[in-house]
Scaffold this active site. Structure first.
Site, PDB file in Angstrom:
ATOM      1  CE  LYS A  26       4.102   5.280   0.662  1.00 65.02           C
ATOM      2  NZ  LYS A  26       5.970   4.883   1.478  1.00 65.02           N
ATOM      3  N   PRO A  63       0.841  -1.423   0.559  1.00 59.24           N
ATOM      4  CG  PRO A  63      -0.190  -1.256   2.432  1.00 59.24           C
ATOM      5  CD  PRO A  63       0.660  -1.833   1.854  1.00 59.24           C
ATOM      6  CD  GLU A  64       4.197   2.543  -3.541  1.00 63.35           C
ATOM      7  OE1 GLU A  64       4.257   3.949  -3.861  1.00 63.35           O
ATOM      8  OE2 GLU A  64       4.737   1.871  -3.925  1.00 63.35           O
ATOM      9  NE  ARG A  70      13.883  -0.565  -0.539  1.00 61.55           N
ATOM     10  CZ  ARG A  70      13.153   0.332   0.740  1.00 61.55           C
ATOM     11  NH1 ARG A  70      12.263   0.937   0.171  1.00 61.55           N
ATOM     12  NH2 ARG A  70      13.784   0.111   2.030  1.00 61.55           N
TER      13      ARG A  70
END
Length: 294
Positions: A61, A2-3, A278
């Site tokens: 967020k 989720p952003e 990442r």
DNA sequence: CAAGGCTCCTGATAGC
DNA sequence: TGCTATCAGGAGCCTT
């Protein structure tokens, strides 16, 4: 993952299904889900009981539900895999159910369409959580005072953001992910906005021109608004919106996750590079590696 | 003080 | 088949 758009979809769901309902009981099924509530799970539970939720807000967020007449708010962050679900009270517990909020309006009536449902925080990887904090005069939970306004906030200051970029000795993707400069942008939308802007993720920010910053912000907003229009994005089946409905949007991604696939602009195979524990996805043709700066 | 890196966590998947 | 390694990554916190 989720952003901002996903969190906003959740916020809207909470506004519809949870606002103005009175908490009857809270159950914390995993202590890590309330680790940011330093007084502990029992304190969290007791302080919510009997109070009514107001209208939820969001910054980046983070989202929070004011607790009426307490001067406090229940802050929530979904982390990587968190979901806030509004479920019928008799639906089976999810495997990774961490927190359950029961309401005092369980006797369904014509006026209470939401009656018979409860709020559930479900989170596989437990990076997310809920906690209770004092609400500052500007309506923000005190612990997120350091979080910058997000690019969809009407009060976001484009010029101040540009000046901050010029001041920093950092690179553009780091800056986009720095929630104290601009909030709500995560790894996915960062790669998408950079691809649209033809900017390499390791480009220094110190010499960005004002038009370049403006273009980048425009793409950040476009990407987020496009995702919002579809109801949030994710390709990770972990993401589900507030009513448990999947918010898939992956077909519209131009960069993220497209290693080896042709760039949608020039056809060059897209690349993936390990970056800050990442990945960064980019087009080696459209997004040239910057010259070593100073 | 700024910048960069480490770490928390679980499950899917790849590789041997 | 079953084990281990790798990857996903937000953000607080620690180190340099």
């Amino acid at each position: 993952m989720p952003e901002l758009p996903e969190v906003e979809v959740v916020r809207r769901g909470l506004e519809r299904w949870v606002a103005h309902r009175t908490v009857a009981e809270v159950e914390v099924l995993h202590p890590r889900a309330v680790r940011r509530h330093l007084a502990g799970a029992d304190d969290f539970t007791h302080r919510l009981k009997g109070h009514r939720f107001g209208v939820p807000s969001r910054r980046g967020k983070y989202l929070w539900l004011p607790l009426e007449d307490t001067g406090q708010s229940v802050l929530a962050h979904l982390g990587m895999s968190g979901q806030l679900l509004v479920q019928p009270h008799d639906s089976p517990d999810e495997k990774h159910l961490r927190i359950r909020v029961r309401f005092a309006d369980m006797q369904a009536s014509a006026a209470a369409a939401a009656g018979g449902t409860e709020l559930r925080f479900v989170d596989q990887r437990t990076f997310g959580g809920m906690s209770l904090h004092d609400t500052t005069p500007d309506g923000l939970p005190d612990v997120i005072a350091h979080i910058a306004r997000d690019p969809l906030d009407p009060l976001f200051d484009d010029e101040a953001f540009h000046q901050a970029l010029r001041r920093k000795r950092t690179t553009i993707k780091r800056a986009l992910l720095d929630q104290s400069l601009i909030s709500g942008v995560g790894n996915i939308y960062a790669d998408e906005a950079l691809w649209r802007s033809r900017l390499h993720y390791d480009r220094p920010t110190a010499n960005l021109t004002r038009p370049r910053t403006a273009e980048l912000l425009g793409h950040v907003r476009d990407v987020m608004n496009a995702a919002l229009a579809v109801g949030g994005t994710s390709f990770d089946s972990l993401y589900v919106n507030v009513n448990g409905e999947s918010g898939y949007f992956d077909r519209s991604l131009d960069a993220y996750g497209r290693e080896g696939l042709p760039c949608k602009r020039c056809g060059t195979p897209m690349r993936r590079r390990p970056w800050m524990n990442r990945s960064s996805y980019f087009c080696p043709q459209c997004q040239r590696v910057p010259r070593i700066a100073s």
